[in-house]
Scaffold this active site. Sequence first.
Site, mmCIF file in Angstrom:
data_model
loop_
_atom_site.group_PDB
_atom_site.id
_atom_site.type_symbol
_atom_site.label_atom_id
_atom_site.label_comp_id
_atom_site.label_asym_id
_atom_site.label_seq_id
_atom_site.Cartn_x
_atom_site.Cartn_y
_atom_site.Cartn_z
ATOM 1 N N ARG A 82 0.823 -1.214 0.000
ATOM 2 C CA ARG A 82 0.000 0.000 0.000
ATOM 3 C C ARG A 82 0.855 1.260 0.000
ATOM 4 O O ARG A 82 0.416 2.310 -0.459
ATOM 5 C CB ARG A 82 -0.968 -0.031 1.188
ATOM 6 N N GLU A 108 1.054 -5.675 13.469
ATOM 7 C CA GLU A 108 -0.120 -5.869 14.330
ATOM 8 C C GLU A 108 -0.652 -7.295 14.211
ATOM 9 O O GLU A 108 -1.220 -7.826 15.153
ATOM 10 C CB GLU A 108 -1.204 -4.851 13.938
HETATM 11 O O1 LIG Z 1 3.107 -0.458 11.831
HETATM 12 P P1 LIG Z 1 2.939 -1.935 11.556
HETATM 13 O O2 LIG Z 1 2.384 -2.690 12.730
HETATM 14 O O3 LIG Z 1 4.188 -2.549 11.049
HETATM 15 O O4 LIG Z 1 1.811 -2.086 10.446
HETATM 16 C C1 LIG Z 1 1.709 -1.248 9.333
HETATM 17 C C2 LIG Z 1 1.888 -2.016 8.062
HETATM 18 O O5 LIG Z 1 0.867 -3.011 7.898
HETATM 19 C C3 LIG Z 1 0.260 -2.870 6.622
HETATM 20 O O6 LIG Z 1 0.914 -3.598 5.634
HETATM 21 P P2 LIG Z 1 0.745 -5.146 5.371
HETATM 22 O O7 LIG Z 1 1.939 -5.855 5.938
HETATM 23 O O8 LIG Z 1 -0.596 -5.599 5.821
HETATM 24 O O9 LIG Z 1 0.914 -5.252 3.799
HETATM 25 P P3 LIG Z 1 0.163 -4.656 2.511
HETATM 26 O O10 LIG Z 1 0.493 -3.181 2.418
HETATM 27 O O11 LIG Z 1 0.775 -5.426 1.403
HETATM 28 O O12 LIG Z 1 -1.325 -4.890 2.660
HETATM 29 C C4 LIG Z 1 0.418 -1.395 6.328
HETATM 30 O O13 LIG Z 1 0.304 -1.116 4.932
HETATM 31 C C5 LIG Z 1 1.787 -1.089 6.862
HETATM 32 O O14 LIG Z 1 2.804 -1.399 5.930
HETATM 33 N N1 LIG Z 2 -5.471 -2.093 11.701
HETATM 34 C C1 LIG Z 2 -4.863 -2.035 10.508
HETATM 35 N N2 LIG Z 2 -5.547 -1.648 9.408
HETATM 36 C C2 LIG Z 2 -4.922 -1.593 8.207
HETATM 37 N N3 LIG Z 2 -3.638 -1.874 8.021
HETATM 38 C C3 LIG Z 2 -2.928 -2.254 9.097
HETATM 39 N N4 LIG Z 2 -1.626 -2.581 9.238
HETATM 40 C C4 LIG Z 2 -1.418 -2.904 10.527
HETATM 41 N N5 LIG Z 2 -2.534 -2.761 11.246
HETATM 42 C C5 LIG Z 2 -3.498 -2.355 10.368
#
Ligand SMILES: O=P(O)(O)OC[C@H]1O[C@H](OP(=O)(O)OP(=O)(O)O)[C@H](O)[C@@H]1O
Ligand SMILES: Nc1ncnc2[nH]cnc12
Length: 173
Positions: free
Chosen positions: A61, A98
């Site tokens: 993202r 998370e």
């Molecule tokens: O602060 P944190 O606890 O590390 O979480 C934040 C991360 O989690 C999500 O990515 P995700 O790993 O779900 O991947 P995506 O962007 O491919 O959906 C979001 O886009 C951040 O990169």
């Molecule tokens: N609660 C949440 N919603 C969307 N993206 C996340 N990445 C980590 N925690 C998330």
Amino acid sequence: MSDLLARDLIRDVPDFPKPGILFKDITPVLEEPEAFRQVCRLLAEDARARGADVIVGIESRGFLFGVPIALDLNLPFAMARKLGKLPYDRISEEYALEYGTNTVEMHVDALQPGQKAYIVDDLLATGGTAAAASRLVKRLGGVVVGFGCLIELSFLNGRATLPDVPIKALMEF
Ligand SMILES: O=P(O)(O)OC[C@H]1O[C@H](OP(=O)(O)OP(=O)(O)O)[C@H](O)[C@@H]1O
Ligand SMILES: Nc1ncnc2[nH]cnc12
């Protein structure tokens, strides 16, 4: 900021991807060009103010917002990708987030030593992902001048993982 168009577009999805997680879904923002453009412009202004000379986007993202910001500022864009996706010589950092653990990687030539990197993602939760991307930038000889995101889940205190990095979050939950 009260006229942030994206604020009312963030969709809450309970229990995704795991029970107990309230997932903040940014996909409706992508469907509204005015709101999409506004968030990119606000983060680009912050990156410019920080003196960035490269934008680092975190898969996946973070790519959606990092690429338009890099183009707007006429700066190079560097990818921080999830494990096993980059084809060339790379370095890796593991982290917890998370809802699990993961690894993020960058090509060894993604940054030049001394470059000022502004890291972009959609959301800051525990900060594990952002901190891992920051470690990659530093190992490549770059300087992290800022981190920009649309959403900060402030109850998870992700900022604590990046104590020396100015953080710009457009919305807090
Ligand atoms: O602060 P944190 O606890 O590390 O979480 C934040 C991360 O989690 C999500 O990515 P995700 O790993 O779900 O991947 P995506 O962007 O491919 O959906 C979001 O886009 C951040 O990169
Ligand atoms: N609660 C949440 N919603 C969307 N993206 C996340 N990445 C980590 N925690 C998330």
